[in-house]
Scaffold this motif. Sequence first.
Motif, PDB file in Angstrom:
ATOM      1  N   ASP A 141      -8.749 -25.662   4.379  1.00  0.00           N
ATOM      2  CA  ASP A 141      -9.418 -26.059   3.131  1.00  0.00           C
ATOM      3  C   ASP A 141      -8.674 -27.031   2.213  1.00  0.00           C
ATOM      4  O   ASP A 141      -9.324 -27.513   1.306  1.00  0.00           O
ATOM      5  CB  ASP A 141      -9.868 -24.844   2.322  1.00  0.00           C
ATOM      6  N   PRO A 142      -7.538 -27.483   2.184  1.00  0.00           N
ATOM      7  CA  PRO A 142      -6.166 -26.990   2.365  1.00  0.00           C
ATOM      8  C   PRO A 142      -5.648 -26.256   1.121  1.00  0.00           C
ATOM      9  O   PRO A 142      -5.079 -26.874   0.220  1.00  0.00           O
ATOM     10  CB  PRO A 142      -5.372 -28.243   2.622  1.00  0.00           C
ATOM     11  N   SER A 143      -5.847 -24.965   1.079  1.00  0.00           N
ATOM     12  CA  SER A 143      -5.452 -24.182  -0.088  1.00  0.00           C
ATOM     13  C   SER A 143      -4.030 -23.641  -0.004  1.00  0.00           C
ATOM     14  O   SER A 143      -3.480 -23.177  -0.999  1.00  0.00           O
ATOM     15  CB  SER A 143      -6.421 -23.023  -0.296  1.00  0.00           C
ATOM     16  N   GLN A 144      -3.422 -23.719   1.178  1.00  0.00           N
ATOM     17  CA  GLN A 144      -2.052 -23.245   1.325  1.00  0.00           C
ATOM     18  C   GLN A 144      -1.364 -23.974   2.472  1.00  0.00           C
ATOM     19  O   GLN A 144      -2.017 -24.524   3.349  1.00  0.00           O
ATOM     20  CB  GLN A 144      -2.008 -21.733   1.534  1.00  0.00           C
ATOM     21  N   ALA A 145      -0.032 -23.984   2.399  1.00  0.00           N
ATOM     22  CA  ALA A 145       0.760 -24.662   3.425  1.00  0.00           C
ATOM     23  C   ALA A 145       1.969 -23.803   3.762  1.00  0.00           C
ATOM     24  O   ALA A 145       2.484 -23.070   2.916  1.00  0.00           O
ATOM     25  CB  ALA A 145       1.227 -26.028   2.917  1.00  0.00           C
ATOM     26  N   GLU A 146       2.406 -23.920   5.010  1.00  0.00           N
ATOM     27  CA  GLU A 146       3.634 -23.254   5.426  1.00  0.00           C
ATOM     28  C   GLU A 146       4.391 -24.191   6.349  1.00  0.00           C
ATOM     29  O   GLU A 146       3.802 -25.059   6.989  1.00  0.00           O
ATOM     30  CB  GLU A 146       3.341 -21.927   6.112  1.00  0.00           C
TER      31      GLU A 146
END
Length: 159
Positions: A123-128
Amino acid sequence: MTVPPEEFKALVEYASSTENFVANKVNIIAGKDNSGVECWTIMAFQDIFEKGQRPHEIRAIHIILPKSSLAAEVDLSPAASAELKINSASYFKIINIDYETKKSTELTYLGKEGSIKYKWSTDPSQAEGNFGFTSIDNNNQPFKVNGYFHILNRGAHTI
């Protein structure tokens, strides 16, 4: 679905010492790099406090990634001073902070080479990701920054 806790941690390894970097604030900003490519700038900040007072030192790691890629394992290229450059990273320090005169010393350590493996949610709601890069210290000696992150993409916030 349970979202894992946010964290952004790194080990900064100088020739004769190490510093643990544990971010207490992050910010993700959409923009364009120096060649016009849309990118995300991930900025992690660590405030170093002295006896519960205001921060007397602020450390930061900035990573610039292309918006077009939700997952990749890439080499990091040398960072560009005062310009955004995709697939690059740098380490910063603001020291000798004087809140009355609003003066401080800013130290910029541009990344020279390294790599990153990262993944955004769709969704891009988060990244790692995991990253490592080298830079040059004030004594013209190389040092390494190696770390990992899991962060939410919701602008400037504490973690």
